[in-house]
Design an enzyme around this catalytic site. Structure first.
Site: not given
Length: 433
Positions: A256, A373
Site C-alpha cells: 500500500g 521491481c
C-alpha cells in the site's frame, strides 16, 4: 537467556529446509526477542542470506558431506559463523566460540565438534579459500549462477555494480506527506530529533536517513506525516499525471505504499480502488491507510480476471506487476535462494496476461503505468514491446527523466549503493474513442 545465534540458525534452517521466504518465519521469531536483541538477530539473518551463495561455496569445501535436511539448522549455524568471521567485526575466536556454544542451545551437542573443526579449518585456510572464491562467479558475485548470467547479458559491464549493490544493506528512505507538511519542514524535525537525513534528488517528497532508526521513533510517523518508501518506488505517483475527479486503480497494491502516495499526491480524486489477491497483504494496506488517515475502496481479487470490476472505466491505472523482485534483492536476500531461472517465463506470461486484462478497464485517453521491481528486460521492456505490438490502441509514452536508463520501451533504474532500488517503469496511453 536466549541465544541469538541459535534463534537465527533456527530461522535460517527453516528457510533452507522448506525453501520458504524469510518473512514467513522472521516476524514470528523476532517478536519473541527483547528490543536489545533484535538488531543482531536481524543482522545475522539478513546478512547471512545476502552472502549465501558465497558462504555456501565455503561450506562445500569445509564439510566432508552435506548435512541432512533435518539438520539444516546446523548448516545455518555454520553459515552464521562464517558470516561473522568475514563480514562482522567479530574476532575469529569469539565467532567460533559463540557458534559452537549455540549448537548446544539447538540441543545438538554432537554438532559442536563439526562446527569447531569447520570454522577453524576456514580460519587456517582463509587465504586459499578466498582466492578460489574469486575465481568462481557464483561465489565472487554472491549470486546464483543463472542470475549472474542474466544480469551480465542484460547490463554488460554494469552487471558487477548491480550485484555489488544487491550485496549491501539498503538505505532507509522516507516519503514525506506533503499534503500535510513540506519536505523541508519535516527535515528540520528530523534534525531537531538528532536524526541525520538528506534530500533525495529524484523524488520531491523523498529523504534518505544517514543511518537506520526505529521507524516508530520518527517524528510524526504515527500521525501520518511520513512513510518509509524507497526513492524508486516514490516515482510512480508523478508518472500517473493525477488530476482532480479522476477514477484510479492501483492493481497488485499491497502493502500500500504507492496507494497512499497516490492519495497524498491528489486529494481530490473521484475514487481510488486498490486491488490485491492476497487478503493478508491487503491487511497491510488497511493499516497504512488508517495511519495516514486516507480512504480508498479495497478489493481482494485477481488482476488477471475482471470478476471484481464494476464496469466503470478508470482514468489512470498503476499496475505494480508481480515479478522476480531482482531489483530489491538487498531488501529480500532470500530471493537468491528461492528464485529460479524458469520462474521468469512464467512471470512474463503472467505480467502480459494482467496487462492485457486491465487494459479493458482503462478509459479512452487514459494512462496506465506499468511498474516492476525487476531489473530483467524479460519482465520489463520486452513485456511492453510485446503488448504494444499487438494492442493497436496502446501508445507508448516516452518517460523524459533524469533518473534511470532509457530503454526501447520504458525506463529502467538499477540498484545503487547508498541509493535507490532497482525498478522499471513504462507509460501507456489508450487511444481516444
Amino acid at each position: 537467556m536466549v541465544d541469538i545465534r541459535a534463534q537465527a540458525a533456527l530461522t535460517l534452517g527453516e528457510v533452507l529446509s522448506k525453501h520458504c521466504s524469510l518473512s514467513a518465519v522472521f516476524e514470528q521469531r523476532i517478536s519473541t526477542l527483547e528490543a536489545r536483541e533484535r538488531g543482531l538477530f536481524q543482522e545475522l539473518c539478513f546478512g547471512t542470506l545476502r552472502w549465501l551463495p558465497r558462504l555456501q561455496f565455503f561450506t562445500k569445501s569445509l564439510l566432508n558431506k552435506p548435512l541432512r535436511n533435518k539438520d539444516q539448522d546446523v548448516h545455518a549455524l555454520l553459515l552464521l559463523g562464517l558470516y561473522q568471521m568475514e563480514y562482522l567485526r567479530v574476532p575469529d575466536h569469539a565467532a567460533i566460540s559463540e557458534t559452537v556454544n549455540a549448537s548446544r542451545s539447538l540441543k545438538k551437542p554432537w554438532a559442536s565438534g563439526l562446527l569447531n573443526a569447520a570454522l577453524r579449518n576456514f580460519q587456517r585456510n582463509r587465504s586459499d579459500l578466498l582466492h578460489k572464491a574469486q575465481l568462481n562467479p557464483e561465489a565472487s558475485f554472491s549470486h546464483p549462477l543463472w542470475l549472474v548470467a542474466k544480469l551480465q547479458q542484460a547490463w554488460g559491464a554494469q552487471a558487477s555494480a548491480v550485484m555489488a549493490a544487491n550485496n549491501q544493506q539498503a538505505p532507509v528512505c522516507l516519503r514525506v506527506n506533503t499534503s500535510r507538511i513540506s519536505r523541508e519542514a519535516y527535515l528540520a524535525k528530523l534534525q531537531a530529533a538528532d536524526i541525520p537525513a538528506m534530500l533525495l534528488s529524484n523524488s520531491p517528497q523523498g529523504l534518505r536517513l544517514k543511518s537506520s532508526v526505529d521507524v516508530a521513533s520518527l517524528p510524526g510517523f504515527s500521525n501520518g506525516e511520513v512513510s518509509v518508501q524507497d526513492e524508486a518506488a516514490q516515482l510512480s505517483a508523478a508518472l500517473l499525471e493525477l488530476e482532480p475527479g479522476q477514477r484510479v486503480l492501483d492493481a497488485c497494491c499491497a502493502p500500500g505504499g504507492k496507494t497512499c502516495h497516490i492519495l497524498e499526491s491528489e486529494t481530490a480524486l473521484q475514487e481510488l480502488i486498490c486491488l490485491d489477491l492476497d487478503a493478508s497483504r491487503m491487511a497491510r494496506v488497511t493499516e497504512n491507510l488508517q495511519r495516514l488517515q486516507l480512504n480508498a475502496t479495497q478489493h481482494i481479487g485477481d488482476a488477471a480476471s475482471l470478476n471484481w470490476w464494476d464496469g466503470k472505466p478508470f482514468d489512470r491505472i498503476l499496475l505494480d506487476a508481480p515479478c522476480s523482485a531482482t531489483g530489491v534483492i538487498r531488501r529480500h536476500p532470500d530471493i537468491k535462494l528461492l528464485r529460479r531461472e524458469d520462474d521468469l517465463a512464467k512471470l512474463s506470461a503472467l505480467q502480459q496476461g494482467i496487462l492485457s486484462n486491465l487494459w479493458h478497464t482503462l478509459a479512452p485517453g487514459g494512462i496506465l503505468v506499468y511498474a516492476t521491481c525487476s531489473v530483467l528486460p524479460q519482465e520489463n521492456s520486452e513485456v511492453i514491446q510485446a503488448f504494444v505490438s499487438t494492442q493497436h490502441d496502446a501508445e507508448h509514452l516516452v518517460i523524459n527523466a533524469a533518473w534511470g536508463f532509457e530503454q526501447a520501451f520504458g525506463r529502467q533504474l538499477l540498484p545503487q549503493v547508498e541509493g535507490h532500488d532497482g525498478f522499471y517503469y513504462a507509460r501507456l496511453k489508450k487511444a481516444e474513442a
